[in-house]
Design a protein around this motif. Structure first.
Motif, PDB file in Angstrom:
ATOM      1  N   MET A   1       0.832  -1.186   0.000  1.00  0.00           N
ATOM      2  CA  MET A   1       0.000   0.000   0.000  1.00  0.00           C
ATOM      3  C   MET A   1       0.874   1.247   0.000  1.00  0.00           C
ATOM      4  O   MET A   1       1.817   1.349   0.765  1.00  0.00           O
ATOM      5  N   CYS A   2       0.505   2.200  -0.848  1.00  0.00           N
ATOM      6  CA  CYS A   2       1.161   3.505  -0.889  1.00  0.00           C
ATOM      7  C   CYS A   2       0.080   4.547  -0.610  1.00  0.00           C
ATOM      8  O   CYS A   2      -0.543   5.074  -1.529  1.00  0.00           O
ATOM      9  N   LEU A   3      -0.164   4.810   0.669  1.00  0.00           N
ATOM     10  CA  LEU A   3      -1.288   5.644   1.073  1.00  0.00           C
ATOM     11  C   LEU A   3      -0.903   7.115   1.118  1.00  0.00           C
ATOM     12  O   LEU A   3       0.106   7.480   1.729  1.00  0.00           O
ATOM     13  N   THR A   4      -1.726   7.948   0.472  1.00  0.00           N
ATOM     14  CA  THR A   4      -1.484   9.383   0.448  1.00  0.00           C
ATOM     15  C   THR A   4      -2.800  10.147   0.563  1.00  0.00           C
ATOM     16  O   THR A   4      -3.864   9.634   0.239  1.00  0.00           O
ATOM     17  N   SER A  11      -9.960  18.436 -10.372  1.00  0.00           N
ATOM     18  CA  SER A  11      -9.714  17.216 -11.149  1.00  0.00           C
ATOM     19  C   SER A  11     -10.263  15.945 -10.499  1.00  0.00           C
ATOM     20  O   SER A  11     -10.423  14.931 -11.176  1.00  0.00           O
ATOM     21  N   ASN A  12     -10.573  15.978  -9.188  1.00  0.00           N
ATOM     22  CA  ASN A  12     -11.036  14.737  -8.554  1.00  0.00           C
ATOM     23  C   ASN A  12     -12.335  14.857  -7.766  1.00  0.00           C
ATOM     24  O   ASN A  12     -12.813  13.875  -7.219  1.00  0.00           O
ATOM     25  N   TRP A  13     -12.933  16.049  -7.683  1.00  0.00           N
ATOM     26  CA  TRP A  13     -14.095  16.216  -6.816  1.00  0.00           C
ATOM     27  C   TRP A  13     -15.277  15.352  -7.252  1.00  0.00           C
ATOM     28  O   TRP A  13     -16.021  14.860  -6.410  1.00  0.00           O
ATOM     29  N   ARG A  14     -15.435  15.131  -8.544  1.00  0.00           N
ATOM     30  CA  ARG A  14     -16.549  14.287  -9.009  1.00  0.00           C
ATOM     31  C   ARG A  14     -16.349  12.834  -8.566  1.00  0.00           C
ATOM     32  O   ARG A  14     -17.296  12.158  -8.167  1.00  0.00           O
ATOM     33  N   VAL A  48      -9.806  16.186   1.925  1.00  0.00           N
ATOM     34  CA  VAL A  48      -8.739  15.380   1.347  1.00  0.00           C
ATOM     35  C   VAL A  48      -9.315  14.081   0.792  1.00  0.00           C
ATOM     36  O   VAL A  48     -10.217  13.482   1.375  1.00  0.00           O
ATOM     37  N   ALA A  49      -8.775  13.706  -0.356  1.00  0.00           N
ATOM     38  CA  ALA A  49      -9.102  12.424  -0.965  1.00  0.00           C
ATOM     39  C   ALA A  49      -8.055  11.417  -0.502  1.00  0.00           C
ATOM     40  O   ALA A  49      -6.869  11.757  -0.383  1.00  0.00           O
ATOM     41  N   LEU A  50      -8.487  10.207  -0.221  1.00  0.00           N
ATOM     42  CA  LEU A  50      -7.608   9.168   0.308  1.00  0.00           C
ATOM     43  C   LEU A  50      -7.251   8.203  -0.820  1.00  0.00           C
ATOM     44  O   LEU A  50      -8.137   7.562  -1.389  1.00  0.00           O
ATOM     45  N   TYR A  51      -5.978   8.119  -1.125  1.00  0.00           N
ATOM     46  CA  TYR A  51      -5.514   7.310  -2.258  1.00  0.00           C
ATOM     47  C   TYR A  51      -4.576   6.203  -1.810  1.00  0.00           C
ATOM     48  O   TYR A  51      -3.734   6.398  -0.928  1.00  0.00           O
ATOM     49  N   ASP A  52      -4.700   5.067  -2.474  1.00  0.00           N
ATOM     50  CA  ASP A  52      -3.711   3.992  -2.423  1.00  0.00           C
ATOM     51  C   ASP A  52      -3.075   3.991  -3.803  1.00  0.00           C
ATOM     52  O   ASP A  52      -3.678   3.512  -4.770  1.00  0.00           O
ATOM     53  N   GLY A  53      -1.900   4.571  -3.912  1.00  0.00           N
ATOM     54  CA  GLY A  53      -1.308   4.785  -5.227  1.00  0.00           C
ATOM     55  C   GLY A  53      -2.176   5.762  -6.002  1.00  0.00           C
ATOM     56  O   GLY A  53      -2.451   6.856  -5.543  1.00  0.00           O
ATOM     57  N   GLU A  54      -2.681   5.331  -7.144  1.00  0.00           N
ATOM     58  CA  GLU A  54      -3.582   6.168  -7.952  1.00  0.00           C
ATOM     59  C   GLU A  54      -5.049   5.816  -7.725  1.00  0.00           C
ATOM     60  O   GLU A  54      -5.928   6.395  -8.360  1.00  0.00           O
ATOM     61  N   LEU A  55      -5.307   4.874  -6.831  1.00  0.00           N
ATOM     62  CA  LEU A  55      -6.660   4.383  -6.576  1.00  0.00           C
ATOM     63  C   LEU A  55      -7.321   5.191  -5.459  1.00  0.00           C
ATOM     64  O   LEU A  55      -6.837   5.208  -4.319  1.00  0.00           O
ATOM     65  N   LEU A  56      -8.420   5.859  -5.776  1.00  0.00           N
ATOM     66  CA  LEU A  56      -9.179   6.625  -4.796  1.00  0.00           C
ATOM     67  C   LEU A  56     -10.004   5.658  -3.949  1.00  0.00           C
ATOM     68  O   LEU A  56     -10.816   4.910  -4.486  1.00  0.00           O
TER      69      LEU A  56
END
Length: 154
Positions: A1-4, A11-14, A48-56
């Motif tokens: 897991m690469c959590l950020t 670009s990501n609100w939708r 904040v959006a929670l991502y694992d790599g590029e996966l929301l």
């Protein structure tokens, strides 16, 4: 897991708005769409959006209460497709550490609906304790929990 954690932006609100909790969890948290709208009119909240790599995989919102200047983790959710995979505890810890850096506060608050056993268990595992207070400032009324950040060492 690469959590950020990444800002919710144009670009990501939708994609964030499209995240969903399980059907039985709907009464426990305001929708992400509501939270996004709220943050536009109440700039004291950071999304904040929670991502694992590029996966929301989830969403959170935190900030300072205008009423008393206390710091709150006001929203936290993991999308139903990613629940049960170990994301919640890890992201809560990341968010707490982020809040400590930004606000340099001694206490962090949140509210939780008493029937939300999974959330209560998660928050207690990281050190939150019930205060006996009720948060009735939001659409969904919850019981207040507090984390003493001076004792938090995750």
């Amino acid at each position: 897991m690469c959590l950020t954690l990444k800002d919710v932006n144009h670009s990501n609100w939708r994609d964030v708005a499209a995240l969903r909790v399980a059907e039985e969890q709907v009464p426990f948290i305001e929708s992400n769409s509501y939270s996004i709208a709220q943050s536009m009119f109440e700039p004291n909240w950071k999304m904040v959006a929670l991502y694992d790599g590029e996966l929301l995989v989830g969403f959170a919102m935190y900030g300072v209460s205008k009423e008393d200047q206390s710091v709150w983790l006001d929203r936290f959710m993991i999308d139903v497709s990613f629940q049960g995979k170990g994301y919640a505890k890890r992201f809560v810890e990341i968010i707490i550490n982020q809040i400590k850096k930004i606000y340099q506060c001694d206490e962090l608050y949140l509210s939780v609906v008493m029937e939300n056993n999974a959330a209560i268990s998660l928050y207690e595992k990281v050190g939150f304790k019930f205060t006996g207070e009720i948060d009735d400032t939001e659409v969904i009324i919850g019981n207040v929990m507090k984390l003493e950040l001076n004792n938090y060492n995750q």
